[in-house]
Write a protein that holds these residues in place. Structure first.
Motif, mmCIF file in Angstrom:
data_model
loop_
_atom_site.group_PDB
_atom_site.id
_atom_site.type_symbol
_atom_site.label_atom_id
_atom_site.label_comp_id
_atom_site.label_asym_id
_atom_site.label_seq_id
_atom_site.Cartn_x
_atom_site.Cartn_y
_atom_site.Cartn_z
ATOM 1 N N SER A 144 0.790 -1.249 -0.415
ATOM 2 C CA SER A 144 -0.004 -0.191 -0.108
ATOM 3 C C SER A 144 1.269 1.289 0.026
ATOM 4 C CB SER A 144 -0.999 -0.005 1.071
ATOM 5 O OG SER A 144 -0.397 0.194 2.549
ATOM 6 N N CYS A 145 0.021 2.783 -0.101
ATOM 7 C CA CYS A 145 0.669 3.905 0.046
ATOM 8 C C CYS A 145 1.841 3.501 -1.171
ATOM 9 C CB CYS A 145 0.819 3.895 1.376
ATOM 10 S SG CYS A 145 -0.412 4.027 2.157
ATOM 11 N N GLN A 146 2.587 4.520 -2.443
ATOM 12 C CA GLN A 146 3.187 5.139 -2.840
ATOM 13 C C GLN A 146 3.278 6.288 -3.313
ATOM 14 O OE1 GLN A 146 2.752 2.111 -5.805
ATOM 15 N NE2 GLN A 146 1.246 2.790 -7.149
ATOM 16 N N GLY A 171 -4.528 0.565 -1.181
ATOM 17 C CA GLY A 171 -4.689 1.780 -1.132
ATOM 18 C C GLY A 171 -3.872 2.534 -1.124
ATOM 19 N N ASP A 172 -3.879 4.078 -1.049
ATOM 20 C CA ASP A 172 -3.315 4.877 -1.769
ATOM 21 C C ASP A 172 -2.248 5.059 -2.487
ATOM 22 O OD1 ASP A 172 -4.921 6.386 -0.080
ATOM 23 O OD2 ASP A 172 -3.050 6.252 1.912
ATOM 24 N N TYR A 173 -2.429 3.817 -3.693
ATOM 25 C CA TYR A 173 -1.575 4.123 -5.209
ATOM 26 C C TYR A 173 -1.227 5.156 -5.586
ATOM 27 C CZ TYR A 173 -0.749 1.598 -9.602
ATOM 28 O OH TYR A 173 -0.380 1.388 -10.721
ATOM 29 N N ILE A 174 -2.468 6.522 -5.627
ATOM 30 C CA ILE A 174 -1.622 7.601 -5.653
ATOM 31 C C ILE A 174 -1.808 8.628 -4.474
ATOM 32 C CG2 ILE A 174 -1.971 7.811 -7.939
ATOM 33 C CD1 ILE A 174 -4.251 9.790 -7.848
ATOM 34 N N TYR A 175 -1.120 9.688 -4.767
ATOM 35 C CA TYR A 175 -0.826 10.318 -3.449
ATOM 36 C C TYR A 175 -1.685 12.057 -4.070
ATOM 37 C CZ TYR A 175 0.180 7.412 0.615
ATOM 38 O OH TYR A 175 0.831 6.814 1.797
ATOM 39 N N GLU A 176 -2.157 12.931 -3.327
ATOM 40 C CA GLU A 176 -3.506 13.776 -4.370
ATOM 41 C C GLU A 176 -2.941 15.312 -4.000
ATOM 42 O OE1 GLU A 176 -4.025 12.856 -1.833
ATOM 43 O OE2 GLU A 176 -4.878 14.478 -0.782
ATOM 44 N N ASP A 235 -7.728 6.693 1.070
ATOM 45 C CA ASP A 235 -8.577 7.875 1.348
ATOM 46 C C ASP A 235 -7.858 8.683 -0.376
ATOM 47 O OD1 ASP A 235 -6.047 7.912 2.160
ATOM 48 O OD2 ASP A 235 -6.706 9.421 4.217
ATOM 49 N N HIS A 236 -6.791 8.458 -0.418
ATOM 50 C CA HIS A 236 -5.503 9.464 -1.288
ATOM 51 C C HIS A 236 -6.370 9.403 -2.555
ATOM 52 C CE1 HIS A 236 -3.477 11.567 1.933
ATOM 53 N NE2 HIS A 236 -3.076 10.473 2.398
ATOM 54 N N GLU A 237 -6.823 8.425 -2.947
ATOM 55 C CA GLU A 237 -6.671 8.184 -4.053
ATOM 56 C C GLU A 237 -7.863 9.494 -5.075
ATOM 57 O OE1 GLU A 237 -6.730 5.762 -2.389
ATOM 58 O OE2 GLU A 237 -5.607 3.784 -3.938
ATOM 59 N N GLY A 402 -3.886 -1.713 5.580
ATOM 60 C CA GLY A 402 -2.011 -1.014 5.110
ATOM 61 C C GLY A 402 -2.111 1.116 5.840
ATOM 62 N N ASP A 403 -2.273 1.761 5.127
ATOM 63 C CA ASP A 403 -2.806 2.900 5.093
ATOM 64 C C ASP A 403 -1.600 3.599 6.327
ATOM 65 O OD1 ASP A 403 -4.294 5.244 6.261
ATOM 66 O OD2 ASP A 403 -4.348 4.230 8.085
ATOM 67 N N LEU A 404 -0.478 2.561 6.997
ATOM 68 C CA LEU A 404 -0.475 3.556 8.037
ATOM 69 C C LEU A 404 1.044 3.897 8.158
ATOM 70 C CD1 LEU A 404 -2.333 1.894 10.912
ATOM 71 C CD2 LEU A 404 -1.765 4.515 11.280
ATOM 72 N N HIS A 405 1.600 3.519 7.580
ATOM 73 C CA HIS A 405 2.972 3.585 6.736
ATOM 74 C C HIS A 405 3.885 2.330 7.720
ATOM 75 C CE1 HIS A 405 1.601 7.360 4.428
ATOM 76 N NE2 HIS A 405 0.797 6.031 4.147
ATOM 77 N N TYR A 406 3.036 1.972 8.751
ATOM 78 C CA TYR A 406 3.926 1.003 10.163
ATOM 79 C C TYR A 406 3.925 -0.350 9.406
ATOM 80 C CZ TYR A 406 4.893 5.693 12.563
ATOM 81 O OH TYR A 406 5.136 7.160 13.255
HETATM 82 FE FE LIG Z 1 -1.731 6.124 2.555
#
Ligand SMILES: [Fe+2]
Length: 507
Positions: A144-146, A171-176, A235-237, A402-406
């Motif tokens: 997740s989260c790239q 999720g968070d394939y993109i960041y907006e 969310d970041h999508e 995913g989501d947390l970056h941990y």
């Molecule tokens: Fe994320």
């Protein structure tokens, strides 16, 4: 016997479709290929035509292009088993979604596209096992989260070299958010991004360009070309911490935010290997779905963003928020929640895999008060309780987050003093703010306040998992660095959990 490369190239789109010939274009396959949502008899193949990927419309005029496709049993395409022609239409950003059927279960296939004398790079994919089969193992990655501008995707290069049946992307394939003209931390790419990337992404054109930017990365392309993916969003999508029709900014009316959501969802569908049945209608897009891997596992891809009640007591850490207990609030929305509970209750598979976005385990952040993150399942305890009650009746429930970056490894308890009823694997980011570290003072506090957390780590990377008939194994693959090119990967920790007696044990 398949078509040799030269003849596959020579067949003009006009000959296949009766369409008028198009003006010659430069190589449009700059964004690679992808496959996804495999079934025993088929898979979705994806590509997008974009000779100049960072420009609006990928540098193409607003006309449709015919795109030939082939599926073969071998990587030299001598045994082509399915082929046809699809249309890359401007109203869908010149993307191509081919829902191939007629394949054999549990097999590797190779695929490619061609248009206007250009041949795409090849991709490899794999159908799921026959519904009546009893597979011995399922191997999958969780990622997740790239954040493109925060680092390199070497984690994907390493993942692409492994052997996975499927990749779960949570999720968070993109960041907006805005990206500066050199691509943020990627200072050696020689990129000169158009000024439009310095705007927050909030229109269809901008979302399309954001997907194009991420997909220019060769390591991400390699991971798409190596395995079928099953994706869901976070969310970041759309926008950080949005909930249903509620923007993170309080003064934005729902009808305005839904215009943006419609653009974001449309670009998401266009740019992922998803079936037409998931294409959005205005601001709504049904993304939750399930996949079966013989009698070994049933995977549920969940959507915790589109239907959730707005976060209470603010979006982030709050102590003593009584409103979170309101049984009228929901994270999944009642229809999706009831669908999940019903399907889990009827499943005959040995494992139930809930692939979703946000951390389900309770997580006290410590400090002077009992702070919890209102954006996670901790903000929606009644929904969580319903899922865990079902998990207690469904042996082999595994939650992926995913989501947390941990990285976390968590036992899930229905009641704190009883044995766990399921386990949760939280995967870190592929790339986000910095290289991370093995631990942080915050993670040390969390471990102290949450004895059910078996592991916590703040590096970047992905999870490598294997389900066998009676056991889950998870390897936390972490990157030495992502802010410079060439990071190496290693296994930081491994855990197992028995189907009949859930609970994560260091392996
Ligand atoms: Fe994320």
């Amino acid at each position: 016997m398949g078509l040799p490369r030269r003849r596959f190239l020579a067949l003009s789109g006009a000959a296949l479709t009766g369409a008028l010939p198009r003006p010659r274009i430069a190589d449009p396959f700059t964004l690679g290929v992808a496959s996804g949502d495999p079934l025993p008899e088929g898979v979705v193949l994806w590509t997008r035509l974009a000779p100049r990927p960072l420009e609006p419309a990928g540098g193409l005029p607003p006309v449709p292009y015919p795109v030939g496709w082939q599926v073969a049993e071998d990587d030299r395409f001598t045994r082509v088993v399915r082929s046809g022609t699809a249309t890359a239409a401007p109203e869908f950003g010149h993307t191509v979604h081919v829902d191939v059927r007629g394949l054999r279960p549990g097999r590797d296939y190779h695929y490619r596209f061609r248009t206007g004398g250009h041949l795409s790079p090849p991709g490899r994919t794999r159908t799921t096992p026959a519904r009546t089969s009893s597979p011995r193992a399922l191997r999958f990655a969780v990622a997740s989260c790239q954040s493109y501008s925060d680092g390199y995707y070497d984690a994907w290069r390493h993942a692409a070299a492994e052997d996975f049946d499927v990749v779960f992307f949570l999720g968070d394939y993109i960041y907006e958010g805005a990206i500066d003209s050199v691509g943020g931390n990627r200072l050696d790419t020689g990129l000169a991004l158009p000024d439009t990337f310095e705007l927050e992404t909030d229109t269809l054109d901008l979302y399309r360009m954001r997907y194009a930017l991420h997909r220019t990365d060769p390591d991400l392309q390699a991971a798409h070309a190596a395995f079928p993916w099953m994706l869901t969003w976070d969310d970041h999508e759309v926008q950080d911490n949005y909930a249903d029709a509620v923007s993170r900014f309080p003064d934005v009316p729902a009808q305005d935010f839904l215009v943006r959501r419609a653009d974001a969802y449309r670009a998401y569908w266009e740019n992922q290997p998803l079936r037409r049945s998931h294409a959005p209608a205005g601001p709504d897009m049904s993304l939750h779905r399930r996949f079966r891997f013989g009698d070994l596992a049933e995977a549920y891809l969940l959507d915790t963003r589109q239907y959730r009640s707005d976060q209470v007591c603010g979006d982030n850490l709050r102590a003593g928020c009584a409103d979170r207990e309101d049984p009228g609030r929901t994270l999944l929305g009642a229809p999706q929640r009831d669908w999940l509970l019903d399907r889990m209750g009827r499943s005959e598979a040995r494992w139930s895999v809930l692939a979703q976005q946000v951390m389900m385990a309770e997580c006290r952040y410590g400090g002077p008060a009992d702070r919890r993150d209102m954006d996670k399942w901790d903000g929606y305890p009644p929904d969580r309780q319903r899922i865990l009650e079902q998990a207690a009746r469904t042996p082999g429930t595994v939650v992926l987050s995913g989501d947390l970056h941990y990285n976390y490894a968590a036992d899930l308890h229905l009641r704190p003093d009883e044995r766990p009823v399921a386990v949760e694997l939280v995967g870190t980011s592929i790339s986000s703010a910095g290289d991370g570290s093995d631990s942080t003072p915050q993670l040390d506090l969390q471990r102290e306040y949450n004895p059910h957390l078996r592991f916590a780590n703040a590096q970047r990377g992905y999870l490598r998992c294997e389900l066998t008939r009676d056991r889950l194994r998870a390897d936390y693959r972490v990157m030495s660095e992502v802010t410079r090119r060439g990071g190496t990967v290693s296994t930081r920790a491994s855990f197992v959990s028995e189907r009949e007696r859930p609970g994560l044990v260091a392996a």
